[in-house]
Scaffold this motif. Sequence first.
Motif, mmCIF file in Angstrom:
data_model
loop_
_atom_site.group_PDB
_atom_site.id
_atom_site.type_symbol
_atom_site.label_atom_id
_atom_site.label_comp_id
_atom_site.label_asym_id
_atom_site.label_seq_id
_atom_site.Cartn_x
_atom_site.Cartn_y
_atom_site.Cartn_z
ATOM 1 N N ARG A 41 3.209 4.265 -0.950
ATOM 2 C CA ARG A 41 3.635 5.057 -2.093
ATOM 3 C C ARG A 41 4.892 5.869 -1.744
ATOM 4 O O ARG A 41 5.827 5.939 -2.521
ATOM 5 C CB ARG A 41 2.508 6.003 -2.532
ATOM 6 C CG ARG A 41 1.285 5.307 -3.098
ATOM 7 C CD ARG A 41 1.612 4.557 -4.389
ATOM 8 N NE ARG A 41 0.487 3.789 -4.890
ATOM 9 C CZ ARG A 41 0.260 2.513 -4.619
ATOM 10 N NH1 ARG A 41 1.117 1.855 -3.840
ATOM 11 N NH2 ARG A 41 -0.780 1.880 -5.102
ATOM 12 N N GLU A 46 0.812 -1.209 0.000
ATOM 13 C CA GLU A 46 0.000 0.000 0.000
ATOM 14 C C GLU A 46 0.848 1.262 0.000
ATOM 15 O O GLU A 46 0.329 2.361 -0.226
ATOM 16 C CB GLU A 46 -0.919 0.017 1.229
ATOM 17 C CG GLU A 46 -1.879 -1.170 1.285
ATOM 18 C CD GLU A 46 -2.657 -1.192 2.589
ATOM 19 O OE1 GLU A 46 -2.690 -0.144 3.271
ATOM 20 O OE2 GLU A 46 -3.220 -2.239 2.939
ATOM 21 N N GLN A 84 -5.514 8.866 -11.165
ATOM 22 C CA GLN A 84 -4.434 7.898 -11.094
ATOM 23 C C GLN A 84 -4.694 6.718 -12.012
ATOM 24 O O GLN A 84 -3.792 6.202 -12.678
ATOM 25 C CB GLN A 84 -4.263 7.411 -9.650
ATOM 26 C CG GLN A 84 -3.104 6.440 -9.470
ATOM 27 C CD GLN A 84 -1.766 7.041 -9.890
ATOM 28 O OE1 GLN A 84 -1.435 8.164 -9.491
ATOM 29 N NE2 GLN A 84 -1.010 6.322 -10.708
ATOM 30 N N THR A 119 -0.081 6.611 1.008
ATOM 31 C CA THR A 119 -0.424 5.247 0.624
ATOM 32 C C THR A 119 -1.358 5.277 -0.586
ATOM 33 O O THR A 119 -1.741 6.344 -1.068
ATOM 34 C CB THR A 119 -1.112 4.501 1.781
ATOM 35 O OG1 THR A 119 -2.410 5.077 1.985
ATOM 36 C CG2 THR A 119 -0.287 4.589 3.051
ATOM 37 N N SER A 120 -1.734 4.119 -1.023
ATOM 38 C CA SER A 120 -2.649 4.041 -2.163
ATOM 39 C C SER A 120 -4.030 4.579 -1.808
ATOM 40 O O SER A 120 -4.816 4.911 -2.698
ATOM 41 C CB SER A 120 -2.766 2.595 -2.652
ATOM 42 O OG SER A 120 -3.169 1.750 -1.584
#
Length: 739
Positions: free
Chosen positions: A232, A230, A278, A250-251
């Motif tokens: 980033r 998760e 995204q 995070t995602s």
Amino acid sequence: MLRQLHGLPGLLAALLLVTLAATGAVLALAPAMDRAAAVIPAAGEVSVAELAGRVVEHYPGTEQIVRGPSGGVIVYYSRDGQPGADLVSPLTGEGIAPYEPSAFFTWVRDLHRSFLLDDAGRMLAGAVAAVMLLLCISGTLLLVRRSGGWTALLRPLPGSGGKRIHAELARFAVLGLLLSALTGSYMAAQRFGLLPETSQIGPAFPAEVAGGQPAPVATLSALSKVDLRELRELVFPYPDDPQDVYSLTTSDGFGFVDQATGELLKYQSRSEGSVIQQWIVSLHTGEGLWWLGLILGAAALTVPVLSITGITIWWQRHRASEQLPDNADVSQAEAVILVGSEGNTTWGFARALRASLHQAGLRVHCSEMNALADHYPQASMLLVLTSTYGNGDAPASARRFMARLSEFREGKALKYAVLGFGDRQFPNFCQFALDVDAALARKGLSRLHSVELIDRCCASQFSEWGDRISELIRTPFSLTYDPLPSPTVKLELVERSDYGLAVQAPTSILRFEAAEQRGWPKFLPRARKALPSFEAGDLLGVIPPQGQAARFYSLASSSTDGVLEICVRKKPGGLCSGYLHDLKPGDRIDGFLRHNPDFRPAVGNTPVILIGAGAGIGPLTGFIRKNTKGNPMYLYWGGRNSQSDFLYQPELGRYLEDNRLTGLNTAFSRSDERAYVQDKLRQDEIAVRQMVRTGAQILVCGGRDMAEGVKQVIDEILKPLPVDVETLRAEGRYLEDVY
């Protein structure tokens, strides 16, 4: 209109489209390469806290940890006052390799995004993406029309040559190109304010921070709850600043983590717009979806070929549609040629016909079918050459013909003939030509000749049709036109067998090999070229000296036999047959091969009935020769006299002995029995009917009159069955090679 909408933008932007596609294909490799270089733990195997702890052990000066879209983990650090970046293993925290963006990929990315022209180039790239979107949509609609509807789009495409390549590649790549063009156009529109751009504002810096002694990063609870997959980005606090915090992305969102307590101080989820944004980036670049990147790259690689074939098709149409020289006025024309064409291929045949009639001394007017005049006062002949588009529809230059025909005033002396062009692989082969022929008959015009249909632009069929029209109008002319001319091969006659002199029907079996090279040194072995690949039933085209039109002869051998064999009857005054009959062993000719896959015996153990007369026995013997498995094969053949022109008699005897030929029934018209091949079929009607009932295939080869007589007899034999010749023809069980 749809074709212009597809073709013109593609022509204008071809070079830019190829550049955009080629660079896109290169960039599509990056996600897969990044994925291959990365170490990817299983889900739940490594938390962000564990990762950070391992990395700090090897990189005490860690400032930031980034997990790329393809799963690679990059640490940015400072060592001895010098910044650095390494790709690391999340399982150990050890460095794998220094990390530095590829200068090559950076340059390709700039070329792809802006053609190396900054904002002006980005606008141009966005416009090219919009053109690609237009081409995908218009191309899909054209493909649907060409295939005969949406339901037929996934079926094997008929046709051949550049058009077939263009259509097949387009069908393969259209979804990938459509996705790339749509997402690229969307991002360009956002960048230049044509669409609202989604922005994500992160949470404000927390007001209350514990400010105590920093705890080891591996023990921070908030980071322990986040799986590595998760992650980033994790930005470390400034050294020796207890009031600073970890910044976590995070995602799912953004937050801050207290470096002393490990508490998640603030957290903000990603907005829907940010998630969509995204996904659009991922769908365009393949980042995070390396497999999609490879698919998009493969689709992009088709664009250069699509551009070349598209330009070639356009050029062929452009040349075909140029103004005709010496085109007679409607009021003065003695012969009128009307052309129905979608891709302008039919125009090439029309030009050849117009030139031949003009050379024969006729005043000829040639135009598209949409330009049908109200009246042709001087014309005695109306020749309609038309293709069929899609599912039996009118081609572009003939869509208004039926409407204009209602206003047409036919002349009493005007006779017509319709020549259809198509591909037998289409379900409605030449249907529009058949409709036009019927409409002209209903209008009250007299037929000069019954409608004929040409399969896949066959030059020999066109030439033969011209011969018949020439005889009917009693004006000598010949037609020679081949839109796809075949390369010639030099052939040397090595053997000949002559028959029929006693019955005034000289017929010869001629066997050729590829000619050996001239000027080859005598002390070296002979250098004889190999014959091209061919099968019995294919055609050899020969243009005799002083001749303009090629004449075609069915092959009686396959290339595996080592010789090219034809059976030729000498016709009175025949220019080409006379030329071939005058050849002696060692003489050479130039010829070219034309494949004829629609005249082949079926594969398997169902019976095959071969019917022929005269020189038509050639390809039939070739089929028997190849029947080494001994499948049931029966030959009915007619000649004049068994003593003079029993062609292939020794070979057929051997084939009966080794079971390549199951049964042989001959008829000789100038013998005591005075029988024809049709008579032999009638005598065996019960056996023939039974074989057809069990799935037999019938192949007929020889003269047109013989073939018509055979058709009538077969129809009579089949009356007790729920099938006739046309039914068998539609099923591919009744094939003809007639001349």
